[in-house]
Design a protein around this motif. Sequence first.
Motif, short mmCIF file in Angstrom:
data_model
loop_
_atom_site.label_atom_id
_atom_site.label_comp_id
_atom_site.label_asym_id
_atom_site.label_seq_id
_atom_site.Cartn_x
_atom_site.Cartn_y
_atom_site.Cartn_z
N SER A 39 4.98 9.76 10.52
CA SER A 39 4.79 8.62 9.62
C SER A 39 5.71 8.69 8.42
O SER A 39 6.06 7.67 7.83
CB SER A 39 3.34 8.54 9.14
OG SER A 39 2.47 8.53 10.24
N SER A 40 6.11 9.90 8.05
CA SER A 40 6.97 10.03 6.88
C SER A 40 8.38 9.53 7.19
O SER A 40 9.18 9.34 6.28
CB SER A 40 7.03 11.48 6.43
OG SER A 40 7.81 12.25 7.32
N ASP A 46 5.82 -0.14 9.88
CA ASP A 46 5.21 0.64 10.95
C ASP A 46 3.87 1.25 10.56
O ASP A 46 3.04 1.55 11.42
CB ASP A 46 6.16 1.79 11.35
CG ASP A 46 7.18 1.32 12.37
OD1 ASP A 46 7.33 0.10 12.51
OD2 ASP A 46 7.82 2.18 12.99
N VAL A 47 3.67 1.50 9.26
CA VAL A 47 2.43 2.15 8.86
C VAL A 47 1.40 1.16 8.33
O VAL A 47 0.26 1.53 8.07
CB VAL A 47 2.67 3.25 7.80
CG1 VAL A 47 3.33 4.45 8.42
CG2 VAL A 47 3.46 2.73 6.63
N TYR A 243 0.31 6.99 -5.18
CA TYR A 243 1.02 6.15 -4.22
C TYR A 243 0.21 4.98 -3.71
O TYR A 243 0.71 4.11 -3.03
CB TYR A 243 1.50 6.98 -3.03
CG TYR A 243 2.60 7.95 -3.38
CD1 TYR A 243 3.90 7.50 -3.55
CD2 TYR A 243 2.32 9.28 -3.58
CE1 TYR A 243 4.91 8.38 -3.90
CE2 TYR A 243 3.33 10.17 -3.94
CZ TYR A 243 4.61 9.71 -4.09
OH TYR A 243 5.61 10.57 -4.45
N SER A 244 -1.10 4.98 -4.00
CA SER A 244 -1.87 3.80 -3.61
C SER A 244 -2.10 2.95 -4.83
O SER A 244 -2.72 3.38 -5.79
CB SER A 244 -3.20 4.19 -2.97
OG SER A 244 -3.46 5.55 -3.15
N ASN A 252 3.74 5.64 4.35
CA ASN A 252 4.91 6.45 4.74
C ASN A 252 5.35 7.35 3.59
O ASN A 252 5.69 8.51 3.80
CB ASN A 252 6.05 5.55 5.24
CG ASN A 252 6.41 4.46 4.26
OD1 ASN A 252 5.68 4.18 3.31
ND2 ASN A 252 7.54 3.81 4.49
N GLN A 253 5.26 6.81 2.36
CA GLN A 253 5.63 7.66 1.23
C GLN A 253 4.58 8.74 0.97
O GLN A 253 4.92 9.88 0.61
CB GLN A 253 5.79 6.81 -0.04
CG GLN A 253 7.05 5.96 0.00
CD GLN A 253 7.31 5.33 -1.36
OE1 GLN A 253 7.22 5.99 -2.39
NE2 GLN A 253 7.64 4.05 -1.36
N ILE A 254 3.30 8.40 1.16
CA ILE A 254 2.25 9.41 0.96
C ILE A 254 2.47 10.56 1.93
O ILE A 254 2.37 11.74 1.56
CB ILE A 254 0.85 8.80 1.17
CG1 ILE A 254 0.58 7.73 0.12
CG2 ILE A 254 -0.22 9.87 1.11
CD1 ILE A 254 -0.76 7.06 0.24
N MET A 255 2.79 10.22 3.19
CA MET A 255 2.99 11.27 4.19
C MET A 255 4.23 12.09 3.86
O MET A 255 4.23 13.31 4.00
CB MET A 255 3.12 10.66 5.59
CG MET A 255 1.85 10.01 6.12
SD MET A 255 0.48 11.15 6.31
CE MET A 255 -0.57 10.69 4.96
#
Lengths: 286, 335
Positions: A39-40, A46-47, A243-244, A252-255
């Motif tokens: 996911s990253s 896509d996420v 990030y939320s 994707n950024q969190i991952m």
Amino acid sequence: MSTPRSPMAPPHTFLWSRRIFLTLLTGFVLIPVYVMLSSSLKPLADVTGAFRWLPTELTIRPYIDIWSTVPLGRYFVNSLIVAGAATVCSVVIAVFSAYAVSRYSFRGKRVFTVTVLSTQMFPGILFLLPLFLIYVNIGNATGIALFGSRGGLILTYLTFSLPFSIWMLIGYFDSVPRDLDEAALVDGCGPLGALFRVVVPAAVPGIVAVAVYAFMTAWGEVLFASVMTNDTTRTLAVGLQGYSTLNDVYWNQIMAASLVVSVPVVAGFLLLQRYLVAGLTAGAVK
Amino acid sequence: MSPHTAMTATAPAAEATVRKSSPGTARGPRRRTGRLRRVGLPYLLLLPALLLELLVHLVPMVIGIAMSFKELTQFYIRDWSTAPWAGLDNYSVSVDFDAPVGKALLHSFLVTVAFTVLSVGLCWLIGTAAAVFMQDTFRGRGLLRALFLVPYALPVYAAVITWVFMFQHDNGLVNHVLHDQLGLTDKPSFWLIGDNSFVALLTVSVWKGWPFAFLIVMAGLQNIPRELYEAAALDGAGMVQQLRRITLPSLRPVNQVLVLVLFLWTFNDFNTPYVLFGKSAPEAADLISVHIYQASFVTWNFGTGSAMSVLLLLFLLVVTGVHLALTSRGRRTAQ
């Protein structure tokens, strides 16, 4: 590392149950790691839609964006300073304490070990608020800012890993033959000379294991970090929640950020895990 | 253990002779400072640890206990010592199971007990099984061992946040597999709210916790002499018998400590539910530490929150005491 258990080969049922069990377990362990990694490397679309095992396109965009969406660099430095300092202090203090308990007989020895170990049992929530008040009062009385500072967090975290570290090192020091440091004492070393020239070098695996444990404890703590830090001293544990936003969750950024903050500890842990097993075998588990 | 007890037994006698002989002799004072250094050294070595434990654990605990007897609401938080004494009010509110506060606390306690028993049991079972299966060498064993330790090594928030993503209703992996790919559910389920949240929490907790059991059991297995297995194999004992007669009995002391430690960590766990659910945990997964956190920081009633923490500590003390009494008795009869 170890020799075959019996001269006879293990039966087929054993081999097959081992194969099935370990395969399932590997899947269970690795799926979240795969989700994190894949996911990253996905674009945001896509996420946000239905989950897909494979990215529609590979992108390293999230790894670039994570540093600007939140001040991840600053959080990273804060976490490094806090966890690094807490580890060094905790290990040094644990070495002194464990040496005293392992090599000397003195009044109150049992009380000390039992008290230190029993602090493991305290619910963090019980002393969170009082500790907060103590830090604020110390700050008001002496001008030493503990609340909101990295120093306060370092003090707190090093005591979290201290009980287990002391306990493990006592066991480890006990396994270092006494004759060695007694010989050093006869040769004219002081007690501290005997500790640092003889006992510590012989107990390196145990000390490395304790250091790894202390670093991981400090790097991963959430509760005290969320109460005791401010904007400038915030650590990764709290920073990652940035990030939320109300509208979007940049999964994707969190991952990507999760992966980046995990790499130092996981790599260090895997490199040093041999010592941890050796340390546990000789120390805690004996 | 025996050398220590022998030394403590002889130490007072030695001190007494030194004390008796020192006055009058010319070298008395020097000998006394030498003795002081020798006797004082262990305390000096312990001093940093002692001071820190006092500052961060013991003094706050005493203050926390004192707070539990006060009416400590937001109006008094600036100077908590001026808050009026409340006697046992905070405790009677906490354990009044007919009123909402007590009822919610009891519910949270029962959820935590069920969660802890299941999580510790599963962690121990999976960890022991994996360690026993990996006792002998085979190809890829070292790699597998490293892989298995990854969940333990990952920082809690990074690991749990990945699970949060996997448990998402619309874009998570779990619903994609269970609903879209396997068709096991009629419609996508909610995992982080409602009754399913207990399963979600348990899954994450076991995923994160079993490698620790694996690590400890693996270390414990290395202390079992190989000759035992060889002798048993020569006597015709199969693998199951070797497991029952050698491996499990030898692991007993390790397991006693391991289960206690896992129990205390799981029961007090705050990080996992806090990252998984945020500040308000669903009722089905309302673990006690998050419950107390909410009771203190959301309603700003720190007196009641402290009383609940003290009750929790008392419960853990009793459980630990009973566990230690039972296991030490078992050890004595075994000897």
